[in-house]
Design a protein around this motif. Sequence first.
Motif, PDB file in Angstrom:
ATOM      1  N   PHE A  31       6.840 -26.663   3.934  1.00 27.56           N
ATOM      2  CA  PHE A  31       7.458 -25.843   4.975  1.00 27.56           C
ATOM      3  C   PHE A  31       8.369 -24.790   4.350  1.00 27.56           C
ATOM      4  CE2 PHE A  31       6.190 -29.288   7.791  1.00 27.56           C
ATOM      5  CZ  PHE A  31       5.813 -28.592   8.925  1.00 27.56           C
ATOM      6  N   LEU A  32       9.150 -25.174   3.353  1.00 25.14           N
ATOM      7  CA  LEU A  32      10.053 -24.217   2.707  1.00 25.14           C
ATOM      8  C   LEU A  32       9.288 -23.141   1.948  1.00 25.14           C
ATOM      9  CD1 LEU A  32      12.831 -26.612   1.434  1.00 25.14           C
ATOM     10  CD2 LEU A  32      13.028 -24.895   3.222  1.00 25.14           C
ATOM     11  N   VAL A  33       8.283 -23.545   1.188  1.00 24.82           N
ATOM     12  CA  VAL A  33       7.507 -22.572   0.410  1.00 24.82           C
ATOM     13  C   VAL A  33       6.798 -21.601   1.341  1.00 24.82           C
ATOM     14  CG1 VAL A  33       5.524 -22.320  -1.139  1.00 24.82           C
ATOM     15  CG2 VAL A  33       7.249 -24.056  -1.603  1.00 24.82           C
ATOM     16  N   LEU A  34       6.105 -22.124   2.344  1.00 24.02           N
ATOM     17  CA  LEU A  34       5.381 -21.255   3.276  1.00 24.02           C
ATOM     18  C   LEU A  34       6.342 -20.393   4.085  1.00 24.02           C
ATOM     19  CD1 LEU A  34       2.603 -20.456   4.290  1.00 24.02           C
ATOM     20  CD2 LEU A  34       2.760 -22.273   5.983  1.00 24.02           C
ATOM     21  N   GLY A  35       7.460 -20.952   4.494  1.00 20.83           N
ATOM     22  CA  GLY A  35       8.445 -20.186   5.266  1.00 20.83           C
ATOM     23  C   GLY A  35       9.012 -19.025   4.479  1.00 20.83           C
ATOM     24  N   LEU A  36       9.384 -19.263   3.221  1.00 22.65           N
ATOM     25  CA  LEU A  36       9.920 -18.182   2.393  1.00 22.65           C
ATOM     26  C   LEU A  36       8.850 -17.145   2.084  1.00 22.65           C
ATOM     27  CD1 LEU A  36      12.213 -20.235   0.002  1.00 22.65           C
ATOM     28  CD2 LEU A  36      12.904 -18.770   1.909  1.00 22.65           C
ATOM     29  N   TRP A  37       7.611 -17.590   1.894  1.00 22.25           N
ATOM     30  CA  TRP A  37       6.514 -16.650   1.647  1.00 22.25           C
ATOM     31  C   TRP A  37       6.297 -15.764   2.873  1.00 22.25           C
ATOM     32  CZ3 TRP A  37       1.490 -16.367   3.790  1.00 22.25           C
ATOM     33  CH2 TRP A  37       0.648 -15.453   3.152  1.00 22.25           C
ATOM     34  N   LEU A  38       6.329 -16.360   4.066  1.00 23.39           N
ATOM     35  CA  LEU A  38       6.139 -15.577   5.289  1.00 23.39           C
ATOM     36  C   LEU A  38       7.312 -14.624   5.536  1.00 23.39           C
ATOM     37  CD1 LEU A  38       4.639 -18.305   7.621  1.00 23.39           C
ATOM     38  CD2 LEU A  38       3.498 -16.222   6.839  1.00 23.39           C
ATOM     39  N   LEU A  39       8.519 -15.028   5.172  1.00 27.34           N
ATOM     40  CA  LEU A  39       9.669 -14.129   5.316  1.00 27.34           C
ATOM     41  C   LEU A  39       9.558 -12.925   4.388  1.00 27.34           C
ATOM     42  CD1 LEU A  39      12.681 -16.579   5.665  1.00 27.34           C
ATOM     43  CD2 LEU A  39      11.825 -14.987   7.382  1.00 27.34           C
ATOM     44  N   ASP A  40       8.818 -13.073   3.313  1.00 26.44           N
ATOM     45  CA  ASP A  40       8.720 -11.976   2.351  1.00 26.44           C
ATOM     46  C   ASP A  40       7.450 -11.147   2.506  1.00 26.44           C
ATOM     47  OD1 ASP A  40      10.042 -10.578   0.339  1.00 26.44           O
ATOM     48  OD2 ASP A  40       8.762 -11.467  -1.198  1.00 26.44           O
ATOM     49  N   VAL A  41       6.744 -11.286   3.617  1.00 22.62           N
ATOM     50  CA  VAL A  41       5.580 -10.424   3.872  1.00 22.62           C
ATOM     51  C   VAL A  41       6.077  -8.986   3.961  1.00 22.62           C
ATOM     52  CG1 VAL A  41       3.811  -9.838   5.568  1.00 22.62           C
ATOM     53  CG2 VAL A  41       4.242 -12.222   4.996  1.00 22.62           C
ATOM     54  N   LYS A  42       5.471  -8.114   3.193  1.00 26.00           N
ATOM     55  CA  LYS A  42       5.927  -6.716   3.091  1.00 26.00           C
ATOM     56  C   LYS A  42       5.478  -5.927   4.325  1.00 26.00           C
ATOM     57  CE  LYS A  42       7.451  -7.301  -1.163  1.00 26.00           C
ATOM     58  NZ  LYS A  42       7.611  -8.714  -1.248  1.00 26.00           N
ATOM     59  N   SER A  43       6.233  -6.024   5.401  1.00 29.02           N
ATOM     60  CA  SER A  43       5.867  -5.398   6.670  1.00 29.02           C
ATOM     61  C   SER A  43       6.729  -4.203   7.043  1.00 29.02           C
ATOM     62  CB  SER A  43       5.939  -6.431   7.797  1.00 29.02           C
ATOM     63  OG  SER A  43       5.011  -7.462   7.572  1.00 29.02           O
ATOM     64  N   ARG A  44       7.652  -3.818   6.196  1.00 31.34           N
ATOM     65  CA  ARG A  44       8.434  -2.608   6.443  1.00 31.34           C
ATOM     66  C   ARG A  44       7.975  -1.561   5.435  1.00 31.34           C
ATOM     67  NH1 ARG A  44      14.712  -1.245   7.296  1.00 31.34           N
ATOM     68  NH2 ARG A  44      14.605   0.857   6.461  1.00 31.34           N
ATOM     69  N   VAL A  45       7.590  -0.392   5.934  1.00 30.69           N
ATOM     70  CA  VAL A  45       7.097   0.682   5.081  1.00 30.69           C
ATOM     71  C   VAL A  45       8.069   1.850   5.191  1.00 30.69           C
ATOM     72  CG1 VAL A  45       5.181   2.254   4.614  1.00 30.69           C
ATOM     73  CG2 VAL A  45       4.714  -0.049   5.453  1.00 30.69           C
ATOM     74  N   ASP A  46       8.547   2.329   4.040  1.00 29.97           N
ATOM     75  CA  ASP A  46       9.443   3.487   3.981  1.00 29.97           C
ATOM     76  C   ASP A  46       8.799   4.569   3.132  1.00 29.97           C
ATOM     77  OD1 ASP A  46      11.952   2.520   5.302  1.00 29.97           O
ATOM     78  OD2 ASP A  46      11.841   1.017   3.716  1.00 29.97           O
ATOM     79  N   LEU A  47       8.791   5.782   3.652  1.00 27.16           N
ATOM     80  CA  LEU A  47       8.362   6.946   2.879  1.00 27.16           C
ATOM     81  C   LEU A  47       9.547   7.893   2.837  1.00 27.16           C
ATOM     82  CD1 LEU A  47       6.133   8.572   1.418  1.00 27.16           C
ATOM     83  CD2 LEU A  47       5.576   9.577   3.640  1.00 27.16           C
ATOM     84  N   ARG A  48      10.059   8.121   1.640  1.00 25.67           N
ATOM     85  CA  ARG A  48      11.208   9.009   1.463  1.00 25.67           C
ATOM     86  C   ARG A  48      10.821  10.084   0.457  1.00 25.67           C
ATOM     87  NH1 ARG A  48      14.352   6.430   4.538  1.00 25.67           N
ATOM     88  NH2 ARG A  48      15.161   4.343   4.335  1.00 25.67           N
ATOM     89  N   CYS A  49      10.969  11.341   0.906  1.00 29.99           N
ATOM     90  CA  CYS A  49      10.640  12.481   0.053  1.00 29.99           C
ATOM     91  C   CYS A  49      11.865  13.375  -0.076  1.00 29.99           C
ATOM     92  CB  CYS A  49       9.485  13.291   0.647  1.00 29.99           C
ATOM     93  SG  CYS A  49       7.947  12.363   0.795  1.00 29.99           S
ATOM     94  N   GLU A  50      12.197  13.712  -1.298  1.00 32.10           N
ATOM     95  CA  GLU A  50      13.283  14.663  -1.559  1.00 32.10           C
ATOM     96  C   GLU A  50      12.757  16.082  -1.325  1.00 32.10           C
ATOM     97  OE1 GLU A  50      16.378  13.702  -2.289  1.00 32.10           O
ATOM     98  OE2 GLU A  50      15.682  11.636  -2.153  1.00 32.10           O
ATOM     99  N   PRO A  51      13.641  17.036  -1.080  1.00 29.95           N
ATOM    100  CA  PRO A  51      13.164  18.419  -0.953  1.00 29.95           C
ATOM    101  C   PRO A  51      12.459  18.841  -2.249  1.00 29.95           C
ATOM    102  CG  PRO A  51      15.425  18.240  -0.194  1.00 29.95           C
ATOM    103  CD  PRO A  51      15.069  16.927  -0.820  1.00 29.95           C
ATOM    104  N   GLY A  52      11.214  19.205  -2.138  1.00 32.72           N
ATOM    105  CA  GLY A  52      10.418  19.587  -3.300  1.00 32.72           C
ATOM    106  C   GLY A  52       9.794  18.412  -4.033  1.00 32.72           C
ATOM    107  N   GLY A  53      10.088  17.185  -3.624  1.00 28.08           N
ATOM    108  CA  GLY A  53       9.490  15.997  -4.216  1.00 28.08           C
ATOM    109  C   GLY A  53      10.444  15.309  -5.163  1.00 28.08           C
ATOM    110  N   PRO A  54      10.153  14.164  -5.635  1.00 30.49           N
ATOM    111  CA  PRO A  54       8.987  13.331  -5.387  1.00 30.49           C
ATOM    112  C   PRO A  54       9.136  12.514  -4.103  1.00 30.49           C
ATOM    113  CG  PRO A  54      10.405  12.215  -6.940  1.00 30.49           C
ATOM    114  CD  PRO A  54      11.056  13.546  -6.628  1.00 30.49           C
ATOM    115  N   CYS A  55       8.031  11.878  -3.716  1.00 26.60           N
ATOM    116  CA  CYS A  55       8.015  10.997  -2.548  1.00 26.60           C
ATOM    117  C   CYS A  55       7.866   9.556  -3.043  1.00 26.60           C
ATOM    118  CB  CYS A  55       6.845  11.339  -1.637  1.00 26.60           C
ATOM    119  SG  CYS A  55       6.946  12.969  -0.891  1.00 26.60           S
ATOM    120  N   ALA A  56       8.648   8.659  -2.481  1.00 24.50           N
ATOM    121  CA  ALA A  56       8.582   7.237  -2.845  1.00 24.50           C
ATOM    122  C   ALA A  56       8.125   6.448  -1.632  1.00 24.50           C
ATOM    123  CB  ALA A  56       9.935   6.740  -3.316  1.00 24.50           C
ATOM    124  N   LEU A  57       7.048   5.695  -1.788  1.00 26.00           N
ATOM    125  CA  LEU A  57       6.536   4.815  -0.742  1.00 26.00           C
ATOM    126  C   LEU A  57       6.890   3.391  -1.132  1.00 26.00           C
ATOM    127  CD1 LEU A  57       4.806   4.578   1.874  1.00 26.00           C
ATOM    128  CD2 LEU A  57       2.853   4.203   0.377  1.00 26.00           C
TER     129      LEU A  57
END
Length: 192
Positions: free
Chosen positions: A36-62
Amino acid sequence: MSEPTPPEPSTDDTPPRPSRSTAIGAVAFLILALPFLVLGLWLLDVKSRVDLRCEPGGPCALTRSGWLTREEVARLAPEDITAVKVERSRSARRNPVPIFRPELHTKSNGKLALFAQWATQESEATAVKEQVERYLAAPTAGPLEMTRDDRRASLRVGGSFTGVGVALLVFSAWLALRSRKHRQTERVLGLA
């Protein structure tokens, strides 16, 4: 013919020891808590937030984030992005409905999804597509910040599994303490 003789009754008259039974229970609940602990922590760490940040003129970090960790998927120059498209698909439900997800098409990294989960509203995906296209049309005009957070589902499920695991750990610790108390009582009574 003679009948087989029944086994002789045991001469071991030692009473059952509660400390042993309680200790076995503590170990069993500890073993039950681990998945339960292993599966719970694994599910909490599912990468479900996506951020795209671009500076003026670049670069962009996803980047993609779960509740516990964050990882950079790609670092791109604006000229590396060839297109932004909205991917359309059908859901696997009984009544198939179209679902949508914006994607970056890049020279070096191929297709990169901007949503972790598919959206049911095309307008959500189209708005992100238009926002990125505006930045790409004039990358030096200003920064781009886009965030899509789909972590709520992983918080519910992962949090539930982790909560059950913690509860089982606490119960296992309580049983271990009870076993120790039983052992002390058995020593006093001379049963150990």
